[in-house]
Design a protein around this motif. Structure first.
Motif, short mmCIF file in Angstrom:
data_model
loop_
_atom_site.label_atom_id
_atom_site.label_comp_id
_atom_site.label_asym_id
_atom_site.label_seq_id
_atom_site.Cartn_x
_atom_site.Cartn_y
_atom_site.Cartn_z
N ASN A 1 73.69 60.02 -4.93
CA ASN A 1 73.41 60.98 -6.00
C ASN A 1 73.94 60.46 -7.33
N PHE A 2 75.16 59.91 -7.30
CA PHE A 2 75.73 59.31 -8.51
C PHE A 2 74.88 58.12 -8.97
N LEU A 3 74.44 57.29 -8.02
CA LEU A 3 73.63 56.12 -8.38
C LEU A 3 72.35 56.54 -9.09
N VAL A 4 71.64 57.50 -8.50
CA VAL A 4 70.35 57.93 -9.06
C VAL A 4 70.54 58.60 -10.41
N ASN B 1 72.66 57.97 -12.55
CA ASN B 1 73.02 56.97 -13.55
C ASN B 1 71.96 55.87 -13.70
N GLY B 2 70.77 56.14 -13.20
CA GLY B 2 69.63 55.26 -13.48
C GLY B 2 69.34 54.16 -12.49
N TYR B 3 70.06 54.10 -11.36
CA TYR B 3 69.78 53.08 -10.35
C TYR B 3 68.68 53.59 -9.41
N THR B 4 67.65 52.79 -9.21
CA THR B 4 66.52 53.23 -8.39
C THR B 4 66.14 52.25 -7.30
N ASP B 5 66.58 50.99 -7.42
CA ASP B 5 66.25 49.99 -6.39
C ASP B 5 67.29 50.07 -5.28
N ILE B 6 67.18 51.14 -4.49
CA ILE B 6 68.18 51.44 -3.45
C ILE B 6 67.49 51.48 -2.10
N THR B 7 68.00 50.71 -1.15
CA THR B 7 67.45 50.67 0.21
C THR B 7 68.48 51.21 1.18
N VAL B 8 68.05 52.12 2.07
CA VAL B 8 68.96 52.79 2.99
C VAL B 8 68.74 52.31 4.42
N SER C 1 88.55 62.89 -5.63
CA SER C 1 87.63 62.77 -4.50
C SER C 1 87.30 61.30 -4.26
N VAL C 2 87.14 60.95 -3.00
CA VAL C 2 86.87 59.56 -2.62
C VAL C 2 85.60 59.06 -3.28
N VAL C 3 84.54 59.88 -3.23
CA VAL C 3 83.24 59.43 -3.74
C VAL C 3 83.28 59.21 -5.25
N SER C 4 83.83 60.16 -6.00
CA SER C 4 83.85 60.03 -7.45
C SER C 4 84.70 58.84 -7.89
N LEU C 5 85.84 58.62 -7.21
CA LEU C 5 86.68 57.48 -7.55
C LEU C 5 85.99 56.16 -7.20
N ALA C 6 85.32 56.14 -6.04
CA ALA C 6 84.61 54.93 -5.63
C ALA C 6 83.49 54.59 -6.61
N PHE C 7 82.79 55.62 -7.08
CA PHE C 7 81.71 55.35 -8.02
C PHE C 7 82.25 54.86 -9.36
N LYS C 8 83.40 55.37 -9.78
CA LYS C 8 84.01 54.88 -11.02
C LYS C 8 84.36 53.40 -10.89
N ASN D 1 70.84 48.48 -14.33
CA ASN D 1 70.14 49.52 -13.57
C ASN D 1 69.09 48.99 -12.61
N ASP D 2 68.65 47.73 -12.83
CA ASP D 2 67.65 47.16 -11.91
C ASP D 2 68.31 46.38 -10.77
N ALA D 3 69.62 46.52 -10.60
CA ALA D 3 70.32 45.83 -9.53
C ALA D 3 69.82 46.32 -8.16
N LYS D 4 69.81 45.40 -7.20
CA LYS D 4 69.40 45.75 -5.83
C LYS D 4 70.61 46.26 -5.06
N ILE D 5 70.49 47.48 -4.53
CA ILE D 5 71.62 48.10 -3.85
C ILE D 5 71.23 48.47 -2.43
N LEU D 6 72.07 48.08 -1.49
CA LEU D 6 71.88 48.46 -0.09
C LEU D 6 72.88 49.56 0.26
N VAL D 7 72.41 50.61 0.91
CA VAL D 7 73.27 51.70 1.36
C VAL D 7 73.22 51.73 2.88
#
Length: 419
Positions: A210-213, A215-222, A176-183, A192-198
């Motif tokens: 869902n994969f990000l959360v 795996n402990g990533y919480t600083d996510i802005t959409v 699947s595209v998503v699972s491969l991309a997350f790998k 885990n404290d990295a700043k991520i933009l979605v």
């Protein structure tokens, strides 16, 4: 091999991505409101005692047990399809009907096992199909459409599929595209404290976050074109959400950017990227899963970017899919074992169903003896004698029913083992 004389009443009609194409399958999905009535009409048209309906995004299938010899002629198939959707143009219905897979007996059961084990799926090795088959059966059972023979076919298919998933590598290596991309994302070892933009709040980014959360990533802005959708996604982890129009004004920086929108042109232009980084020179990660890419080519040439895009992910998926397909030969061995198991179950259940008539026949003989043949003699007996006689007859009745049935089943099992 299965004796077709015993199972040739099992029939199959299948419309799949391989036969009629994905664009035609949508015509034959049945909604919940008309599910029971439509399928009971189809069951009647097929002169079937049992019917299983399977509907997924890449297939619609009917497995049924016919009451008598029943030939699936092209005209009968067309009539069935029109029962489901009378609005299909006549030219299209002719074309679809000519491409449908029709099978019976061993081949019908084999196909069901191949479906449950994903061998016939659009993506070989995807596990979701086994749940879809089981839920389809449960829904049809609840609607009063299935009985023993369909139950046994589904039981065999699900159990065989589980063995295939467990003992082969058919579901190994993600496709699947998503699972491969997350790998690929994980390989970058961001803390885990990295700043991520979605960028984008569609299904792909929903799955990725869902994969990000998890795996402990919480600083996510959409960011999303529609603010409500961005807020709905960000609410999963109490994150921030903004309309896409505010992206150029965002000044909090980032370590990784995940983007997948439906835009026809670049969303991440050099100007927007420069504003997001505030001219910071450290390498940033961009995972771009959009088609076409959301990232302008100039961003990759002008800035220090670790870029993962959909074309690279698809190369990985194709490679892994080929790996899975190499397992098909081993899967076939499990399928043949499953067919033998189905043969045994089918024969045993056939005998059990036939022998259900034995108790009824014995009761009829008993009643005739008591009420007609020996009626005069019974009148002369005293109450105690009648009671004793009733007990003796009831005891013999139970033994005459239980012992022959037990013996017949034992003989059948021994014969199956020998064969």
């Amino acid at each position: 091999m299965i004796d077709l004389q015993t199972v040739n009443k099992i029939k199959l009609i299948a419309l799949t991505h391989k036969t009629v194409g994905l664009d035609n399958i949508g015509y034959f999905h049945i909604d919940d409101e008309t599910f029971s009535s439509v399928l009971h009409n189809i069951k009647k048209r097929l002169n079937a005692d049992e019917l299983l309906y399977i509907s997924t995004c890449n297939r619609v299938e009917f497995l049924f047990y016919a009451n008598e010899d029943y030939t699936l002629s092209p005209e009968k198939v067309k009539a069935l399809l029109l029962d489901i959707n009378p609005q299909i143009p006549s030219g299209k219905i002719e074309k679809i009907a000519s491409k449908i897979l029709v099978a019976e007996g061993e081949n019908a059961v084999r196909h069901l096992i191949e479906v449950a084990s994903s061998i016939d799926s659009l993506v070989v090795g995807e596990r979701e199909i086994i749940t879809q088959v089981r839920k389809s059966y449960e829904k049809c059972k609840e609607a009063g459409l299935t009985k023993d023979y369909i139950r046994l076919a589904v039981k065999t298919a699900v159990e065989t599929a589980k063995k295939i998933y467990t003992h082969t590598n058919i579901s190994k290596k993600p496709v699947s595209v998503v699972s491969l991309a997350f790998k690929e994302f994980q390989k970058r070892n961001l803390p885990n404290d990295a700043k991520i933009l979605v960028i984008g709040a569609g299904q792909t980014n929903y799955a990725f976050t869902n994969f990000l959360v998890k795996n402990g990533y919480t600083d996510i802005t959409v960011f999303n074109r529609t603010l409500e959708k961005a807020q709905a996604l960000a609410s999963k982890w109490n994150g921030k959400a903004f309309p896409l129009s505010e992206l150029a004004n965002f000044s909090e920086g980032f370590d990784a950017l995940i983007t997948c929108t439906g835009a026809s042109g670049p969303v991440i232009t050099p100007e927007i990227y420069q504003q997001l980084t505030k001219n910071e020179l450290s390498k940033k990660i961009i995972v771009d899963l959009a088609v076409p890419n959301d990232t302008a080519p100039e961003v990759l040439t002008r800035f220090n970017v670790d870029f993962v895009d959909i074309s690279y992910i698809k190369q990985l998926a194709d490679k892994n899919l080929e790996y899975r397909k190499q397992e098909l030969a081993r899967c076939k061995e499990f399928i043949e074992e499953g067919l033998k198991e189905y043969e045994s179950l089918f024969k045993i259940r056939s005998v059990e169903l036939e022998m259900q008539n034995v108790p009824r026949k014995i009761k009829e003989i008993k009643q005739k003896a008591l009420q007609e043949v020996y009626a005069n003699e019974l009148r002369d007996l005293d109450p105690n004698s009648k009671e004793v006689l009733e007990k003796i007859i009831s005891y013999m009745e139970k033994k005459y029913i239980a012992e022959p049935m037990k013996l017949a089943k034992q003989i059948l099992l021994e014969n199956i083992k020998k064969s």
